[in-house]
Design an enzyme around this catalytic site. Structure first.
Site, mmCIF file in Angstrom:
data_model
loop_
_atom_site.group_PDB
_atom_site.id
_atom_site.type_symbol
_atom_site.label_atom_id
_atom_site.label_comp_id
_atom_site.label_asym_id
_atom_site.label_seq_id
_atom_site.Cartn_x
_atom_site.Cartn_y
_atom_site.Cartn_z
ATOM 1 N N PRO A 1 17.864 28.712 28.298
ATOM 2 C CA PRO A 1 18.018 29.199 26.925
ATOM 3 C C PRO A 1 16.753 29.917 26.471
ATOM 4 O O PRO A 1 15.653 29.375 26.595
ATOM 5 C CB PRO A 1 18.253 27.928 26.108
ATOM 6 C CG PRO A 1 18.656 26.892 27.086
ATOM 7 C CD PRO A 1 17.994 27.245 28.361
ATOM 8 N N GLU A 2 16.928 31.136 25.962
ATOM 9 C CA GLU A 2 15.804 31.936 25.492
ATOM 10 C C GLU A 2 15.953 32.142 23.986
ATOM 11 O O GLU A 2 16.767 31.480 23.348
ATOM 12 C CB GLU A 2 15.768 33.269 26.266
ATOM 13 C CG GLU A 2 15.775 33.059 27.783
ATOM 14 C CD GLU A 2 15.868 34.343 28.585
ATOM 15 O OE1 GLU A 2 15.339 35.363 28.129
ATOM 16 O OE2 GLU A 2 16.470 34.320 29.679
ATOM 17 N N LYS B 1 11.150 29.566 22.158
ATOM 18 C CA LYS B 1 12.341 28.916 22.711
ATOM 19 C C LYS B 1 12.487 27.489 22.211
ATOM 20 O O LYS B 1 13.298 26.723 22.740
ATOM 21 C CB LYS B 1 12.275 28.917 24.247
ATOM 22 C CG LYS B 1 12.107 30.303 24.866
ATOM 23 C CD LYS B 1 11.932 30.219 26.379
ATOM 24 C CE LYS B 1 11.551 31.568 26.956
ATOM 25 N NZ LYS B 1 11.243 31.489 28.412
ATOM 26 N N ARG C 1 10.318 34.767 40.695
ATOM 27 C CA ARG C 1 11.457 34.807 39.786
ATOM 28 C C ARG C 1 12.492 35.783 40.300
ATOM 29 O O ARG C 1 12.145 36.779 40.934
ATOM 30 C CB ARG C 1 11.030 35.286 38.390
ATOM 31 C CG ARG C 1 10.092 34.373 37.655
ATOM 32 C CD ARG C 1 9.523 35.139 36.467
ATOM 33 N NE ARG C 1 8.754 34.283 35.584
ATOM 34 C CZ ARG C 1 9.285 33.537 34.627
ATOM 35 N NH1 ARG C 1 10.583 33.550 34.429
ATOM 36 N NH2 ARG C 1 8.528 32.776 33.874
#
Length: 269
Positions: free
Chosen positions: A2-3, A58, A259
């Site tokens: 979740p951002e 966040k 990433r």
DNA sequence: AGATGTACCCGGACGC
DNA sequence: TGCGTCCGGGTACATC
């Protein structure tokens, strides 16, 4: 995962449900989610009213009428459900906050946490965070000052919470796609026009994501039509091999600093 | 300063 | 159905 847009969606929807409500009880299924032992946690939370719910980067912050604050970070895979025992998801519950009108379930908190902090401890925790990208204070000039002097890769700066707060792996890629710039470009290789496009894309992508409810797959409550609406609007993230919406070229997947990275090799230079 | 590596953590997806 | 295995990924921190 979740951002900023996901947490902002949670903030909006939870404020409607939870502000003004009293936390009648607390269930703790995983003590490691907390920063204090269950007994004092329960004692300080039970019976308190939620005065307001804020978002910073966040994090969500639940302000209690005692002056204490609950600081939530969902980290990877964390999510929430608001409702009753009858319609809650059949998943392991790490923490549950009960009100007379419903319960807030915290699910998938592995590295995520719900910390109980007084005002000064909260301030200390939030202090290192960079500015909020959607705040008016984030002017083009402020953006230039913060970003243009950096030396690393563009994406590394976008996801660095001390440089700018709230952008994670997905939205960093979406922002770079919107701007037509490869995330692997080094900051010094970008000219002012690139930074201006990135600034506009940060606003455009994050605002659109907030408007459509972010990309979370789980609705916050039964009948929630907002949460997750942006998932289908993601252009590159987790779309390896799919055709680019602009030029049809297959989206590429690479690794950058450990990433996942997705981009269009044709549209992004 | 930036890049890299690693620990943290465990539900749930997957394989047999 | 049942049991074992392994992955994901933001953050903090050490190291080069």
């Amino acid at each position: 995962m979740p951002e900023l847009p996901e947490m902002e969606t949670y903030r909006r929807l939870l404020a409607e449900q939870l502000v003004g409500r009293t936390l009648a009880d607390v269930y703790i299924g995983r003590e490691k989610s907390l920063n204090v032992p269950p007994e004092p946690f329960t004692r300080r939370v039970r019976g308190r009213t939620v005065n307001s719910i804020r978002r910073r980067a966040k994090h969500l912050i639940f302000d209690l009428d005692s002056g204490d604050h609950l600081l939530l970070h969902l980290m990877l895979g964390g999510w929430m459900f608001w409702g009753s025992e009858a319609d809650r998801p059949e998943r392991t519950i790490q923490v549950r906050l009960d009100t007379r009108e419903g319960s807030l379930y915290f699910i998938g908190l592995r590295l995520g946490y719900l910390h109980l902090l007084d005002a000064s401890a909260l301030e200390e925790r939030l202090q290192p965070l960079g500015p909020e990208p959607l705040q008016p204070a984030m002017s083009l000039e402020q953006w230039m000052n913060r970003m243009a002097g950096k030396r690393g890769r563009l994406k590394s700066q976008l996801v660095d919470q001390q440089v700018i707060a709230g952008i994670g792996n997905c939205y960093a890629d979406e922002i770079c796609y919107d701007a037509g710039i490869r995330p692997s470009r080094t900051c010094p290789s970008l000219v002012r026009q690139d930074w201006e496009r990135l600034y506009a894309s940060v606003q455009r992508v994050l605002l659109a994501a907030v408007r459509y409810g972010g990309y979370m797959e789980h609705p916050l409550y039964t009948g929630d039509r907002l949460t997750g609406g942006f998932d289908e609007r993601c252009q590159v993230y987790d779309r390896e091999g799919e055709p680019c919406a602009r030029c049809g070229t297959a989206i590429m997947k690479e690794s950058l600093s450990g990433r996942k990275l997705f981009y269009c090799p044709e549209c992004q230079r």
